[in-house]
Write a protein that holds these residues in place. Structure first.
Motif, PDB file in Angstrom:
ATOM      1  N   ILE A 103       0.911  -1.351  -0.028  1.00 34.89           N
ATOM      2  CA  ILE A 103       0.056  -0.121  -0.001  1.00 34.89           C
ATOM      3  C   ILE A 103       0.912   1.127  -0.054  1.00 34.89           C
ATOM      4  N   SER A 104       0.539   2.065  -0.861  1.00 33.67           N
ATOM      5  CA  SER A 104       1.083   3.566  -0.761  1.00 33.67           C
ATOM      6  C   SER A 104       0.162   4.609  -0.733  1.00 33.67           C
ATOM      7  N   ALA A 109      -1.319  12.891   1.690  1.00 33.35           N
ATOM      8  CA  ALA A 109      -2.777  12.683   1.896  1.00 33.35           C
ATOM      9  C   ALA A 109      -3.028  11.578   3.110  1.00 33.35           C
ATOM     10  N   ARG A 110      -1.646  11.389   4.103  1.00 30.56           N
ATOM     11  CA  ARG A 110      -1.619  10.439   4.852  1.00 30.56           C
ATOM     12  C   ARG A 110      -2.496  10.724   6.191  1.00 30.56           C
ATOM     13  N   HIS A 112      -5.642  10.162   6.973  1.00 28.97           N
ATOM     14  CA  HIS A 112      -7.056  10.479   6.551  1.00 28.97           C
ATOM     15  C   HIS A 112      -7.806   9.274   6.252  1.00 28.97           C
ATOM     16  N   GLY A 115      -5.185   4.674   3.658  1.00 33.13           N
ATOM     17  CA  GLY A 115      -4.336   3.428   3.543  1.00 33.13           C
ATOM     18  C   GLY A 115      -5.436   2.296   4.170  1.00 33.13           C
ATOM     19  N   ARG A 168       3.750   2.225  11.780  1.00 37.49           N
ATOM     20  CA  ARG A 168       2.679   2.312  12.872  1.00 37.49           C
ATOM     21  C   ARG A 168       1.469   1.697  12.005  1.00 37.49           C
ATOM     22  N   HIS A 173      -2.879  -2.490  12.149  1.00 35.53           N
ATOM     23  CA  HIS A 173      -3.573  -3.338  11.415  1.00 35.53           C
ATOM     24  C   HIS A 173      -3.416  -4.801  11.869  1.00 35.53           C
TER      25      HIS A 173
END
Ligand SMILES: CC(C)(COP(=O)(O)OP(=O)(O)OC[C@H]1O[C@@H](n2cnc3c(N)ncnc32)[C@H](O)[C@@H]1OP(=O)(O)O)[C@@H](O)C(=O)NCCC(=O)NCCS
Length: 370
Positions: A103-104, A109-110, A112, A115, A168, A173
């Motif tokens: 996943i990128s 945009a992180r 939010h 991911g 993190r 997850h």
């Protein structure tokens, strides 16, 4: 943050096709994440390469999801609207209990939930395909010092930085850290006399029972079944840490399919192998992947000595043979990158002796998704 939605990517007919903007946007996101993690694109894939990979699904089924800003349907076909990308690989013949996810999300945009949404969409597909183990990787440009900001894997070898975004996210997850790998870089060209000396001393230790053969793909027919056996042994003999992955069998058809995929990606596969003269069989091999789009960077890919031939310096013999050939064929090469498990002392020993220096690495993670 502008509203976004998820889409499942369909494979476009070409990079000019009207729907290709989603793939081009996904690759742009991956490049942004690579620049953020590594400071360069040595390890990133081009649009052309990703399209070629998506066309080859005989051995790995591949699914891709993208997060797109703006209207859920229609809207401008602008690659810049893609802010997140997930690539799910599902082995077809072996290890069919597993799936691998990358996943990128664009650095800007992180945090939010993009991911997480990509993760959940990929997990749903993996579960529907009967997969119970999900693996993923996190990149790091340097290994942290031991301390509260680092995490050790189940193998006990190597560390990852617990403050990195990917770490993190993986912890949040439910992934556990099962292995740390080292990325190493060798600056080339090497001093030819140093390389010749390493090669000669490895040949002296190996003796007359072994001779070197080299090829660029396609592998000569006479070696193809044995190359398949060496590739199979890569899946069992390279340390796998705590990852729940088992033998991945290769045959001649898979060697040919992989060669075709690499060719379409624009990668030359350059092999040096050691023939055991008394039996006429391959005892060891080492392979480079040489991207057509850069003269400077070369991937040091698989290296393996069959168990019954170990302890005779064949690993050094095949590596130096391939390096000598590269120096002649690609004098513009400046960096060779390679990945090794931190617990793979023998392979790391050869690489360190050749001058490979630590340049970061990865965390290899695993989650149960039943
Ligand atoms: C990992 C990555 C995909 C996360 O994307 P994202 O869209 O920021 O993820 P989310 O917003 O869904 O984050 C979900 C949770 O992960 C954790 N997390 C993610 N980044 C974090 C950070 N920098 N600090 C602390 N927690 C973090 C948090 O628990 C977060 O939930 P919260 O925001 O409610 O606290 C993104 O950082 C990235 O592209 N990193 C580089 C590539 C990579 O490492 N991929 C492998 C992922 S295993």
């Amino acid at each position: 943050m502008t509203p976004w939605t998820l889409r499942r990517l369909t494979v476009p007919a070409s990079l000019d096709a009207p729907d290709s903007w989603l793939l081009r946007g996904a690759v742009a996101v991956e490049h942004a994440a690579h620049r953020d993690a590594w400071g360069n694109l040595d390890l990133a894939r081009t649009e052309h390469e990703v399209l070629a990979i998506l066309r080859h699904q005989r051995y790995l089924r591949r699914e891709r999801f993208v997060a797109v800003t703006g209207p859920a349907t229609d809207g401008a076909p602008d690659p810049a609207r893609v802010v997140g990308s997930a690539a799910l690989s599902l082995p077809v013949d072996n290890n069919t209990h597993s799936a691998h996810l990358e996943i990128s999300v664009r650095p800007g945009a992180r945090r939010h939930g993009i991911g997480s949404a990509l993760h959940d969409a990929a997990v749903a597909v993996a579960r529907a395909a009967g997969r119970t183990t999900l693996t993923t990787s996190t990149d790091q440009r340097s290994e942290p010092a031991p301390g509260p900001a680092s995490i050790a894997p189940s193998t006990g070898s190597g560390l990852v930085r617990s403050t990195d975004d990917g770490v993190r996210f993986a912890l949040a997850h439910g992934f556990s850290l099962e292995q740390v790998t080292r990325f190493s870089v060798l600056d080339v060209p090497l001093d030819p006399s140093f390389l010749a000396g390493q090669h000669a001393s490895a040949q002296a230790a190996a003796g007359n029972a072994y001779r070197i053969v080299t090829w660029d793909d396609p592998c000569p027919d006479e070696w193809v079944d044995q190359l398949a056996e060496l590739e199979t042994r890569m899946s069992t003999d390279a340390p796998g840490g705590g990852l729940d992955l088992h033998e991945d069998r290769w045959d001649a058809d898979r060697v040919r399919a992989t060669e075709a995929e690499l060719r379409e990606r624009g990668m030359r596969h350059s092999v040096a192998a050691a023939v055991h003269v008394p039996t006429g069989t391959l005892a060891a091999f080492s392979a480079f992947k040489r991207p057509a789009w850069t003269d400077e960077f070369v991937h040091q890919h698989d290296t393996l000595v069959l168990a019954e031939h170990r302890g005779r310096r064949l690993g050094m013999l095949v590596k130096t043979a391939n390096l000598q050939r590269l120096a002649v064929e690609q004098p513009g090469a400046r960096r060779i990158g390679t990945w090794n498990a931190e617990e793979n002392a023998h392979m790391l020993g050869i690489n360190v002796a050749l001058g490979f220096r630590p340049a970061g690495g990865s965390g290899e993670w695993q989650a149960r998704i039943v």
